[in-house]
Design a protein around this motif. Structure first.
Motif, mmCIF file in Angstrom:
data_model
loop_
_atom_site.group_PDB
_atom_site.id
_atom_site.type_symbol
_atom_site.label_atom_id
_atom_site.label_comp_id
_atom_site.label_asym_id
_atom_site.label_seq_id
_atom_site.Cartn_x
_atom_site.Cartn_y
_atom_site.Cartn_z
ATOM 1 N N ILE B 196 0.824 -1.212 0.000
ATOM 2 C CA ILE B 196 0.000 0.000 0.000
ATOM 3 C C ILE B 196 0.862 1.269 0.000
ATOM 4 O O ILE B 196 0.528 2.252 -0.659
ATOM 5 C CB ILE B 196 -0.990 -0.005 1.194
ATOM 6 C CG1 ILE B 196 -1.926 -1.230 1.076
ATOM 7 C CG2 ILE B 196 -1.805 1.283 1.243
ATOM 8 C CD1 ILE B 196 -2.618 -1.393 -0.269
ATOM 9 N N ALA B 197 1.966 1.234 0.716
ATOM 10 C CA ALA B 197 2.861 2.408 0.708
ATOM 11 C C ALA B 197 3.365 2.675 -0.709
ATOM 12 O O ALA B 197 3.351 3.813 -1.194
ATOM 13 C CB ALA B 197 4.029 2.188 1.662
ATOM 14 N N TYR B 198 3.797 1.610 -1.400
ATOM 15 C CA TYR B 198 4.211 1.779 -2.792
ATOM 16 C C TYR B 198 3.040 2.322 -3.630
ATOM 17 O O TYR B 198 3.218 3.174 -4.505
ATOM 18 C CB TYR B 198 4.655 0.431 -3.378
ATOM 19 C CG TYR B 198 6.005 -0.108 -2.928
ATOM 20 C CD1 TYR B 198 7.181 0.589 -3.178
ATOM 21 C CD2 TYR B 198 6.113 -1.357 -2.304
ATOM 22 C CE1 TYR B 198 8.425 0.060 -2.798
ATOM 23 C CE2 TYR B 198 7.347 -1.892 -1.927
ATOM 24 C CZ TYR B 198 8.499 -1.178 -2.169
ATOM 25 O OH TYR B 198 9.722 -1.696 -1.808
ATOM 26 N N ILE B 200 0.400 4.127 -2.689
ATOM 27 C CA ILE B 200 0.089 5.542 -2.420
ATOM 28 C C ILE B 200 1.033 6.431 -3.231
ATOM 29 O O ILE B 200 0.612 7.393 -3.868
ATOM 30 C CB ILE B 200 0.214 5.869 -0.909
ATOM 31 C CG1 ILE B 200 -0.923 5.200 -0.120
ATOM 32 C CG2 ILE B 200 0.195 7.382 -0.677
ATOM 33 C CD1 ILE B 200 -0.778 5.314 1.404
ATOM 34 N N VAL B 201 2.323 6.095 -3.226
ATOM 35 C CA VAL B 201 3.285 6.921 -3.968
ATOM 36 C C VAL B 201 2.976 6.873 -5.467
ATOM 37 O O VAL B 201 2.979 7.911 -6.141
ATOM 38 C CB VAL B 201 4.735 6.466 -3.701
ATOM 39 C CG1 VAL B 201 5.713 7.308 -4.518
ATOM 40 C CG2 VAL B 201 5.068 6.570 -2.219
ATOM 41 N N GLY B 218 3.572 13.559 7.800
ATOM 42 C CA GLY B 218 2.625 12.439 7.756
ATOM 43 C C GLY B 218 2.847 11.579 6.518
ATOM 44 O O GLY B 218 2.956 10.347 6.609
ATOM 45 N N PHE B 219 2.944 12.218 5.373
ATOM 46 C CA PHE B 219 3.191 11.479 4.134
ATOM 47 C C PHE B 219 4.545 10.772 4.181
ATOM 48 O O PHE B 219 4.676 9.629 3.767
ATOM 49 C CB PHE B 219 3.156 12.439 2.938
ATOM 50 C CG PHE B 219 3.305 11.744 1.619
ATOM 51 C CD1 PHE B 219 2.196 11.267 0.949
ATOM 52 C CD2 PHE B 219 4.560 11.555 1.043
ATOM 53 C CE1 PHE B 219 2.314 10.608 -0.273
ATOM 54 C CE2 PHE B 219 4.697 10.902 -0.173
ATOM 55 C CZ PHE B 219 3.568 10.425 -0.829
ATOM 56 N N LYS B 220 5.537 11.475 4.697
ATOM 57 C CA LYS B 220 6.879 10.866 4.767
ATOM 58 C C LYS B 220 6.862 9.586 5.581
ATOM 59 O O LYS B 220 7.416 8.567 5.183
ATOM 60 C CB LYS B 220 7.888 11.851 5.371
ATOM 61 C CG LYS B 220 8.285 12.962 4.423
ATOM 62 C CD LYS B 220 9.319 13.867 5.075
ATOM 63 C CE LYS B 220 9.547 15.111 4.244
ATOM 64 N NZ LYS B 220 10.355 16.123 4.950
ATOM 65 N N ASP B 221 6.226 9.652 6.746
ATOM 66 C CA ASP B 221 6.166 8.464 7.598
ATOM 67 C C ASP B 221 5.376 7.348 6.918
ATOM 68 O O ASP B 221 5.793 6.192 6.907
ATOM 69 C CB ASP B 221 5.501 8.801 8.938
ATOM 70 C CG ASP B 221 6.394 9.665 9.808
ATOM 71 O OD1 ASP B 221 7.573 9.845 9.457
ATOM 72 O OD2 ASP B 221 5.911 10.167 10.828
ATOM 73 N N THR B 222 4.232 7.719 6.363
ATOM 74 C CA THR B 222 3.341 6.713 5.783
ATOM 75 C C THR B 222 4.002 5.978 4.628
ATOM 76 O O THR B 222 3.728 4.807 4.391
ATOM 77 C CB THR B 222 2.034 7.386 5.306
ATOM 78 O OG1 THR B 222 1.450 8.055 6.414
ATOM 79 C CG2 THR B 222 1.040 6.377 4.762
ATOM 80 N N THR B 223 4.869 6.654 3.910
ATOM 81 C CA THR B 223 5.457 6.047 2.716
ATOM 82 C C THR B 223 6.953 5.751 2.866
ATOM 83 O O THR B 223 7.605 5.410 1.883
ATOM 84 C CB THR B 223 5.254 6.963 1.487
ATOM 85 O OG1 THR B 223 5.891 8.221 1.748
ATOM 86 C CG2 THR B 223 3.777 7.191 1.224
ATOM 87 N N ARG B 224 7.480 5.860 4.075
ATOM 88 C CA ARG B 224 8.912 5.575 4.256
ATOM 89 C C ARG B 224 9.259 4.188 3.732
ATOM 90 O O ARG B 224 10.264 3.998 3.051
ATOM 91 C CB ARG B 224 9.331 5.695 5.724
ATOM 92 C CG ARG B 224 10.831 5.444 5.924
ATOM 93 C CD ARG B 224 11.251 5.454 7.387
ATOM 94 N NE ARG B 224 10.566 4.475 8.198
ATOM 95 C CZ ARG B 224 10.833 3.149 8.196
ATOM 96 N NH1 ARG B 224 11.781 2.660 7.432
ATOM 97 N NH2 ARG B 224 10.150 2.329 8.978
ATOM 98 N N ILE B 225 8.398 3.210 3.998
ATOM 99 C CA ILE B 225 8.725 1.845 3.581
ATOM 100 C C ILE B 225 8.673 1.664 2.055
ATOM 101 O O ILE B 225 9.135 0.647 1.557
ATOM 102 C CB ILE B 225 7.867 0.774 4.298
ATOM 103 C CG1 ILE B 225 6.374 1.045 4.141
ATOM 104 C CG2 ILE B 225 8.242 0.699 5.764
ATOM 105 C CD1 ILE B 225 5.497 -0.021 4.814
ATOM 106 N N ALA B 226 8.173 2.673 1.339
ATOM 107 C CA ALA B 226 8.235 2.610 -0.128
ATOM 108 C C ALA B 226 9.674 2.849 -0.609
ATOM 109 O O ALA B 226 9.971 2.726 -1.801
ATOM 110 C CB ALA B 226 7.287 3.627 -0.761
ATOM 111 N N LEU B 227 10.591 3.157 0.327
ATOM 112 C CA LEU B 227 12.012 3.273 -0.014
ATOM 113 C C LEU B 227 12.702 1.913 0.043
ATOM 114 O O LEU B 227 13.876 1.789 -0.299
ATOM 115 C CB LEU B 227 12.711 4.228 0.965
ATOM 116 C CG LEU B 227 12.307 5.709 0.883
ATOM 117 C CD1 LEU B 227 12.799 6.474 2.098
ATOM 118 C CD2 LEU B 227 12.862 6.331 -0.402
#
Lengths: 285, 285
Positions: B196-198, B200-201, B218-227
């Motif tokens: 889901i993180a991937y 959203i990005v 908020g966005f940074k935290d939510t999508t950190r794992i998309a890194l």
């Protein structure tokens, strides 16, 4: 400089943002008196004891009458009613601003409610968090934060410049954006992620809520914003619903695409999806 | 204690987890020699220079022959092939473990590939991150982390106890769970959130990739794992696809429900959705 000085400032909703705003005003010597109002007297009393506000009243009309600056820092769903209740008692040249996450139509509505010579200029400092109380308030909350200011074609120029100057004094990186464009952008980078974070947690609840105890740091980060105030976020998503409904469709297409690739075991295409997401995410630190 | 000492340990895949595992072994005095292998010679050379490994080879068969412990720390998609390549050269009583995020069928497959008196015990330390290189490796990476150990009914008891003891020496909070249950749990609390993180990005990318610059914390935290590494996560979601397909359906029902409530402007029901999510999320610090 005399013009930039606010004699009396009214904070409507003394939470994390409202209280930080009050502290930042004081820290920067931009006002004499700060009065507050809100739903919980206990919270207002604590805010007064800590010197965040000088006085408070429970009726919004009792604190706005002779104010030079009024800050709307309640959930956005209350803005319109507050504007209606105070519009007739505001003094000439009073400026109203806010810290709400939704602009668009709401900005135009509030502006059009105001009498002649009362000026509303919308603001959205990107400095909120899942916290919402005065305990986390800080004078430097807006320091180095982005702050979107959303004037309209009808905005009074002096009022707009005062508001921009004020945020800059707080250390914010001010950007002027059309209210409707603001809502398109923040639907994507903030409101959708909030909805999805809540949705991920509810999915765990549907499967087996005990599983949440096994979550690691990745899950914690991804769903931290699901700790945010339900009232505040309900108001935001309702007010920005048209953008969000469009975005939810795009998001669902993305989920469906991944699902189809998983069904087909198309590992190369899945890797490419993940790679493109990582590439875009890397633009943020 | 003599039994718990590994003379030679082979690390297959010297990345964040493999290198941290090596450092933890040394720190706790649990082995004499550590050898490594991996795809990039340059990385292996650096790992040797930093004292993470004592020697390396590019062919996995060259480092496993006389090892007492073999760690699989490549992306999980490579585990099966590695097991096939090394199974005939392993010495008697060798133990194999791993740090992979998928267990289930894979654990049974690898176990059944092993000759008599070579013991595979699956492990999953919950200590990964979006980082993947040796630069972030630390001897205390597993300290206070949860570590799921997934023996089967066929597992050798001595090997299982050695592996559990080892993780506890690293400071991990060990929990023994059936491999299939493990995959159900981690599909929910880790693999779905990654997808889901991937997603959203990629949704932002579909709308307007420039919008990402407006993202807040908020966005940074939510999508950190998309890194996180696309290869690693592609392997994980492919291997856990049956659980994930089921979960994606539950997730989509949740998204659709919110969407219908938004369409109806049912703000009370939206607040309740958000509230129930917050309530569950509050169980984690």
């Amino acid at each position: 400089m005399t013009n930039l000085f606010f004699n009396k400032v009214s904070i409507i909703g003394v939470g994390l943002l409202g209280a930080s705003f009050a502290l930042a005003l004081r820290e920067n010597g931009l006002c004499k008196t700060i009065v507050g109002t809100g739903r919980k007297e206990d919270n207002l009393r604590r805010a007064k004891e800590r010197g965040i506000i000088d006085a408070y009243a429970l009726d919004v009309r009792d604190i706005c009458e002779d104010s030079d600056l009024i800050l709307l820092s309640t959930p956005v769903g209350a803005f319109r009613d507050i504007a209606v209740r105070i519009k007739d008692i505001l003094k000439q040249n009073a400026i109203i601003t806010d810290v709400g996450s939704v602009k668009g139509k709401l900005v135009h509505e509030i502006e059009s409610l105001m009498p002649e010579r009362v000026y509303y200029i919308g603001s959205h400092p990107i400095a909120g968090s899942d916290k919402s109380g005065i305990d986390d308030a800080r004078a430097d909350l807006f320091d180095n934060a982005r702050c979107i200011v959303t004037p309209t074609e009808k905005s009074n120029e002096m009022a707009r410049e005062k508001i921009i100057y004020m945020w800059r004094r707080f250390g914010a990186r001010v950007e002027v954006i059309d209210p409707f464009i603001h809502d398109e952008i923040y639907a994507a980078v903030s409101h959708l992620p909030h909805i999805i974070a809540y949705t991920i947690v509810n999915t765990i609840g549907d499967i087996d809520s005990k599983y949440i105890e096994y979550a690691g740091q990745g899950f914690k980060d991804t769903t931290r914003i699901a700790l945010s105030s339900p009232e505040m976020w309900r108001d935001i998503v309702i007010h920005n619903r048209e953008n969000l409904l469009r975005l939810l469709d795009v998001f669902k297409e993305n989920v469906d695409r991944i699902k189809r690739l998983l069904e087909k075991k198309d590992s190369e295409a899945i890797k490419e999806e993940f790679k493109s997401a990582r590439g875009l995410r890397e633009r943020l630190q």
